[in-house]
Design an enzyme around this catalytic site. Structure first.
Site, PDB file in Angstrom:
ATOM      1  N   LYS A  83      13.179  -4.371  -5.756  1.00  0.00           N
ATOM      2  CA  LYS A  83      11.883  -3.694  -5.673  1.00  0.00           C
ATOM      3  C   LYS A  83      12.108  -2.222  -5.336  1.00  0.00           C
ATOM      4  O   LYS A  83      12.795  -1.904  -4.358  1.00  0.00           O
ATOM      5  CB  LYS A  83      11.080  -4.372  -4.553  1.00  0.00           C
TER       6      LYS A  83
HETATM    7  C1  E4P Z   1       3.767  -6.983  -2.469  1.00  0.00           C
HETATM    8  O1  E4P Z   1       4.598  -6.780  -3.302  1.00  0.00           O
HETATM    9  C2  E4P Z   1       3.184  -5.916  -1.647  1.00  0.00           C
HETATM   10  O2  E4P Z   1       4.169  -5.305  -0.887  1.00  0.00           O
HETATM   11  C3  E4P Z   1       2.077  -6.468  -0.797  1.00  0.00           C
HETATM   12  O3  E4P Z   1       1.252  -7.283  -1.608  1.00  0.00           O
HETATM   13  C4  E4P Z   1       1.275  -5.420  -0.073  1.00  0.00           C
HETATM   14  O4  E4P Z   1       0.151  -6.028   0.527  1.00  0.00           O
HETATM   15  P1  E4P Z   1      -0.711  -5.309   1.668  1.00  0.00           P
HETATM   16  O5  E4P Z   1      -1.402  -4.136   1.058  1.00  0.00           O
HETATM   17  O6  E4P Z   1      -1.684  -6.366   2.116  1.00  0.00           O
HETATM   18  O7  E4P Z   1       0.259  -4.897   2.736  1.00  0.00           O
END
Ligand code: E4P
Length: 217
Positions: A83
């Site tokens: 990522k």
């Molecule tokens: C996933 O890949 C993201 O990092 C995550 O969904 C972020 O979610 P949040 O905005 O609730 O922290």
């Protein structure tokens, strides 16, 4: 639509995995902090039973360092998706790692133009953050729709991984728009089963059953 689970909580992932609800997992630095575990160790444990893509996020900010971190994370298991943030250095990293055959999830996407760049850089997944757009009174679902249209117009193979999912309605709306994947916290996945009329109907059935005086076992 595929379900990824947005957590580094191994027990929570395992419970949903045993029900066949886990097509993959996403983590980020905040979720690693919440787990209280070492990133390599917890990611390895998740990959020991999840066969779909497991996203592990780099934390460096320059392309050469991100590439080195990405290669280290990718060595944990063959189903790791590295990522990277949607910055210029993140896009460079995406191009290099995807050319080497690694899955790459480009994260922190908040515009259709960013998603277009990620697809051109060879991203396996693009992660538009719905909830965080809603938090500032913008429409996160409109973004998913725009990216769907653009990717379909040009037949980009990058999968739309709707992230920052906060509610059951987000999941339904993403499915209607045509997101390829949603990544949601375990409590949101569980909330999909809930309906007030299910609870009410069951309560009535239990009352009537008690009146019959019967037993099945
Ligand atoms: C996933 O890949 C993201 O990092 C995550 O969904 C972020 O979610 P949040 O905005 O609730 O922290």
């Amino acid at each position: 639509m595929k379900f990824f689970i947005d957590t580094a909580d191994v027990d929570a992932i395992r419970e949903l995995h045993d029900l066949g609800m886990v097509d993959g997992v996403t983590t980020n630095p905040s979720l690693i902090l919440k787990s209280g575990r070492d990133i390599i160790e917890v990611t390895k444990e998740i990959c020991s039973f999840v066969t779909g893509p497991v996203s592990a996020e780099v934390v460096a900010l320059t392309a050469p360092e991100m590439i080195a971190e990405g290669r280290k994370l990718a060595a944990i298991a063959p189903n790791i998706a590295v990522k990277v943030p949607l910055t210029w250095d993140g896009l460079k990293t995406c191009k290099v790692l995807s050319s080497e055959g690694f899955m790459v999830n480009v994260t922190l996407c908040f515009s259709a133009n960013q998603a277009l760049l990620a697809a051109k850089a060879g991203a396996t997944f693009i992660s538009p953050f719905i909830g965080r757009l809603d938090d500032i009174n913008l429409d996160g679902l409109d973004l998913i729709g725009d990216i769907r249209t653009i990717y379909d117009n040009y037949d980009f193979q990058t999968q739309i991984l709707a992230a920052s999912i906060r509610s059951a309605n987000h999941v339904k709306d993403c499915a209607l728009i045509g997101a390829d994947v949603v990544t949601a916290p375990p409590n949101v996945i569980k909330a999909l089963a809930g309906h007030v009329l299910t609870d009410k109907g069951l309560e009535q059935f239990m009352k009537d059953w008690a009146k019959t005086g019967q037993k099945i076992i």
